[in-house]
Enzyme design. Structure first.
Site, short mmCIF file in Angstrom:
data_model
loop_
_atom_site.label_atom_id
_atom_site.label_comp_id
_atom_site.label_asym_id
_atom_site.label_seq_id
_atom_site.Cartn_x
_atom_site.Cartn_y
_atom_site.Cartn_z
N CYS A 247 -23.01 -7.11 1.38
CA CYS A 247 -23.69 -7.43 0.06
C CYS A 247 -23.12 -6.67 -1.08
CB CYS A 247 -25.01 -6.49 0.47
SG CYS A 247 -24.66 -4.73 0.32
N HIS B 259 -25.34 1.12 5.14
CA HIS B 259 -24.95 -0.16 5.90
C HIS B 259 -23.48 0.10 6.64
CE1 HIS B 259 -26.98 -2.98 2.61
NE2 HIS B 259 -27.77 -2.04 3.38
N GLU C 30 -20.60 -1.12 6.74
CA GLU C 30 -19.43 -1.16 5.96
C GLU C 30 -19.31 0.32 5.05
OE1 GLU C 30 -21.06 -5.30 4.95
OE2 GLU C 30 -22.18 -3.43 5.72
N CYS D 159 -22.01 -3.16 -0.80
CA CYS D 159 -20.88 -2.73 0.15
C CYS D 159 -19.34 -3.37 -0.34
CB CYS D 159 -21.01 -3.32 1.59
SG CYS D 159 -22.46 -2.49 2.24
#
Length: 183
Positions: free
Chosen positions: A96, A66, A68, A99
């Site tokens: 999410c 992701h 992040e 993260c």
């Protein structure tokens, strides 16, 4: 006098937040260009970029890639420490659970996000992992910075993806039947 100074500091912070969110939105375009969901993240320490990321889960066959996570990994390498104390992470979409957990472990001071995510948001929309009282570190949250622009970037991507799928189905029907269906 003190109230004016506080207001000026808050205004400066909002301008900085918008500047860095714009940067994150540009990173999200890289994800989009690679066929990924357009989410971008930039990690800032002392007004300097120490990490950048954009979604790469599909291309890297990595569910943890992701935006992040990519920015946090790069930031850790830059400062030569997994603790990213006093750093701020700007991300176009609410983080999410995965993260959010990485942010807690990295000890960032603050996360700033644009679009809320009612389905998987872990910074208050669905659940609030970052400020959960049982966590050993609390992350300050600023939400809604350039929210409309961030949301539109995501919505436009999904509209385009749906139109591509519709065109593909139509092309398959034409190939099977020899002519497009009448409308």
């Amino acid at each position: 006098m003190i109230e004016v100074e506080v207001a000026e500091v808050e205004l400066a912070e909002v301008k900085d937040d918008e500047f860095w969110m714009h940067h994150a939105m540009n990173l999200a375009l890289k994800a989009q260009d690679e066929g990924e969901v357009p989410v971008g993240a930039v990690l800032v320490l002392d007004n300097q970029v120490i990490g950048e990321g954009w979604n790469r889960s599909i291309g890297r066959h990595d569910p943890t890639a992701h935006a992040e996570i990519m920015a946090l990994r790069q930031g850790g390498k830059v400062v030569q420490n997994y603790r990213l104390i006093d750093a701020t992470l700007y991300v176009t979409l609410e983080p999410c659970v995965m993260c959010a957990g990485a942010m807690i472990h990295s000890r960032i001071r603050r996360v700033v996000y644009g679009a809320a995510d009612a389905k998987t948001g872990a910074a208050g929309s669905l659940i609030d992992v970052l400020r959960h009282p049982g966590m050993n570190h609390q992350v300050e949250i600023t939400s809604g910075i350039m929210a409309d622009a961030c949301s539109e970037q995501l919505s436009a991507f999904f509209r385009y993806r749906r139109s591509q799928k519709k065109a593909l189905r139509l092309a398959q029907r034409v190939a099977e039947n020899g002519a497009p269906p009448e409308e």
